[in-house]
Design a protein around this motif. Sequence first.
Motif, PDB file in Angstrom:
ATOM      1  N   ARG A 235      24.863  44.235  40.747  1.00  0.00           N
ATOM      2  CA  ARG A 235      24.671  44.209  42.140  1.00  0.00           C
ATOM      3  C   ARG A 235      25.036  43.055  43.091  1.00  0.00           C
ATOM      4  O   ARG A 235      25.448  42.862  44.058  1.00  0.00           O
ATOM      5  N   ASP A 236      25.003  41.697  42.213  1.00  0.00           N
ATOM      6  CA  ASP A 236      25.445  40.484  42.710  1.00  0.00           C
ATOM      7  C   ASP A 236      26.948  40.589  42.890  1.00  0.00           C
ATOM      8  O   ASP A 236      27.497  39.939  43.821  1.00  0.00           O
ATOM      9  N   ILE A 237      27.645  41.125  42.096  1.00  0.00           N
ATOM     10  CA  ILE A 237      29.108  41.216  41.949  1.00  0.00           C
ATOM     11  C   ILE A 237      29.467  42.117  43.056  1.00  0.00           C
ATOM     12  O   ILE A 237      30.720  42.039  43.934  1.00  0.00           O
ATOM     13  N   ALA A 238      28.844  43.195  43.198  1.00  0.00           N
ATOM     14  CA  ALA A 238      29.182  44.199  44.286  1.00  0.00           C
ATOM     15  C   ALA A 238      28.968  43.722  45.510  1.00  0.00           C
ATOM     16  O   ALA A 238      29.830  44.037  46.379  1.00  0.00           O
ATOM     17  N   THR A 271      40.928  36.966  41.841  1.00  0.00           N
ATOM     18  CA  THR A 271      41.297  35.434  41.679  1.00  0.00           C
ATOM     19  C   THR A 271      40.533  34.109  42.173  1.00  0.00           C
ATOM     20  O   THR A 271      40.713  33.015  41.891  1.00  0.00           O
ATOM     21  N   LYS A 272      39.408  34.717  42.522  1.00  0.00           N
ATOM     22  CA  LYS A 272      38.188  33.574  43.013  1.00  0.00           C
ATOM     23  C   LYS A 272      37.073  33.484  42.133  1.00  0.00           C
ATOM     24  O   LYS A 272      36.056  33.146  42.501  1.00  0.00           O
ATOM     25  N   MET A 273      37.008  34.178  40.956  1.00  0.00           N
ATOM     26  CA  MET A 273      35.738  34.218  40.334  1.00  0.00           C
ATOM     27  C   MET A 273      35.155  33.063  39.637  1.00  0.00           C
ATOM     28  O   MET A 273      34.004  32.784  39.465  1.00  0.00           O
ATOM     29  N   GLN A 282      29.968  34.364  31.465  1.00  0.00           N
ATOM     30  CA  GLN A 282      30.912  34.966  30.679  1.00  0.00           C
ATOM     31  C   GLN A 282      31.847  35.967  31.245  1.00  0.00           C
ATOM     32  O   GLN A 282      32.859  36.345  30.955  1.00  0.00           O
ATOM     33  N   VAL A 283      31.539  36.460  32.457  1.00  0.00           N
ATOM     34  CA  VAL A 283      32.189  37.555  33.103  1.00  0.00           C
ATOM     35  C   VAL A 283      33.396  36.681  33.930  1.00  0.00           C
ATOM     36  O   VAL A 283      34.599  37.230  33.737  1.00  0.00           O
ATOM     37  N   VAL A 284      33.323  35.705  34.312  1.00  0.00           N
ATOM     38  CA  VAL A 284      34.136  34.897  34.873  1.00  0.00           C
ATOM     39  C   VAL A 284      35.555  34.846  34.539  1.00  0.00           C
ATOM     40  O   VAL A 284      36.408  35.097  34.989  1.00  0.00           O
ATOM     41  N   PRO A 285      35.814  34.146  33.416  1.00  0.00           N
ATOM     42  CA  PRO A 285      37.018  34.177  32.585  1.00  0.00           C
ATOM     43  C   PRO A 285      37.810  35.560  32.261  1.00  0.00           C
ATOM     44  O   PRO A 285      39.079  35.480  32.264  1.00  0.00           O
ATOM     45  N   THR A 286      37.292  36.725  32.327  1.00  0.00           N
ATOM     46  CA  THR A 286      37.706  37.831  32.257  1.00  0.00           C
ATOM     47  C   THR A 286      38.636  38.259  33.544  1.00  0.00           C
ATOM     48  O   THR A 286      39.373  39.310  33.312  1.00  0.00           O
ATOM     49  N   GLN A 287      38.285  37.761  34.807  1.00  0.00           N
ATOM     50  CA  GLN A 287      38.671  38.017  35.765  1.00  0.00           C
ATOM     51  C   GLN A 287      38.876  39.454  36.009  1.00  0.00           C
ATOM     52  O   GLN A 287      39.625  40.128  36.658  1.00  0.00           O
TER      53      GLN A 287
END
Length: 515
Positions: A235-238, A271-273, A282-287
């Motif tokens: 939900r935060d990512i959405a 591109t902004k994660m 850990q989600v961030v480096p996966t882009q």
Amino acid sequence: MTGESYESADGSAEPVVRTTAGAVRGRREGGLAVFRGIPFAEPPVGDARFQAPRPVPAWDGIRDAYTFGPPPPQEVGIQGRTGALDAPMGDDWLTVNVWTPDPDPAAPRPVMVWIYGGAYKLGHSGSPGYDARRIARDGDVVVLTLNYRVGIEGFARIDGAPANRGLLDQVAALEWVRENITAFGGDPGQVTVFGESAGAGSVASLLAMPSATGLFRRAIAQSVPGTYFSDELARDIAAALAAEAGLRPTVADLSTVNPRQLTAAGQTLSTKMHQYEERWGQVVPTQTPFSPVVDGEVLPTTPWQALAAGAARDVELIAGHNRDEFRLFVVLGGRFGKISDEEAAAALRMFGPGPDGERAYRGAFPDASPGELYERVQSDWLFRMPSLHLAEAHIAGGGRAHMYDLTWPAPGNGGVLGACHGLDIPLLFGTFDADLGSLLFAGTESSPEAEALSSRFRAAWTAFATTGDPGWPSYDTERRLVQVLDADPQVTPYPEETSRRLWQDHIFAALPLIK
């Protein structure tokens, strides 16, 4: 009504099959009957947008099934990975394609259903790399490929919509198989789902989903990603995705933007994660801002938890990975041979298991270079250990599993890519010059060695779909026997034992929102 097969009224050789929604006409190609672009659900636009898939309306007459349906809206991806995006545009994204040796209901064959990968944001069943003719012909099986919604349309956790709509699309396609595949010469009681990367994550999810129970008998998961989102994280990512479009994460807001324009929000956020590392970890480096969501309803738990509890003990499983999974991303990012010790240390701290993953990896692999450590920990975290743990969870829950490890190096680009992520696709389909295969085999001729390994892949996968036996022993936690797929294939104890021990106590839980 499952329907029947018959020749067209004008006496042509084109095969015509009647489905529950209406008749479709395919083509004969290389000894097979091939049907493309058959809708299995209503186009998910208008008031159907962001909703669970709805039954396809019936049609009169005979519908030509000559061309692949349009790809679902998606970002521009890695060159070659999205494949045939020159397919017709339109809203009818939810379609299936069938390759069958003979559309004769009297002689049913095993059915194999392919689910593409692409980080849950890319993919199209009409990509040339997924041409299933060789699998159907060599294995004497019916092969079906399907489209499902990706990116925001399929996986964003938005208010007013069910979670995991892309997975629900896959369930709807499997229901279509149950109701219609007999008319194409397939056996609805002998269905195997198989997929790679996000497709393997989808297969793992289907094993855990109550709505998919009973729709398939066997499953093959090739390089399972370990990324599943908690509901809070999703939900935060959405919310961040919607904010890129100046909107709230609701059906009402997002429906005001054309589906093919909304993909830009996901592409921009990817591109902004790095700005969200303190929240998303850990989600961030996966882009990749998309993954299946453990929402408690569509997907009640992670696949590992579900399988360990016996959720799919009656489904036979193959799970496996490639030796150099993460190498593909290092090379494509222009980082091969350039990883510093500081970068390796950061990756070890981010992805290594336990409270001190860096020390554990450096102690276990004392002679490894920074580049090797950087690749190894990310190969383990993202694909290899999730795949191994899926097999072990299945066994713990009373199921039977087979494991493999692909170690044959891709010959293209001087062999620098090794046995990287995605190499199993051109080997399985025999599509060395299409999509990712054109990169992995670039500058090389198809060698007898490659052809032999490709044939072995198809023989093992189709034998498993037919009998449940791929040709090597099942995996257990005592002998840990694994099929190593190389120029000289061998059955050996699990080759990555050092990594296995490092990760043996790790639990692949839904990734949390860090508060």
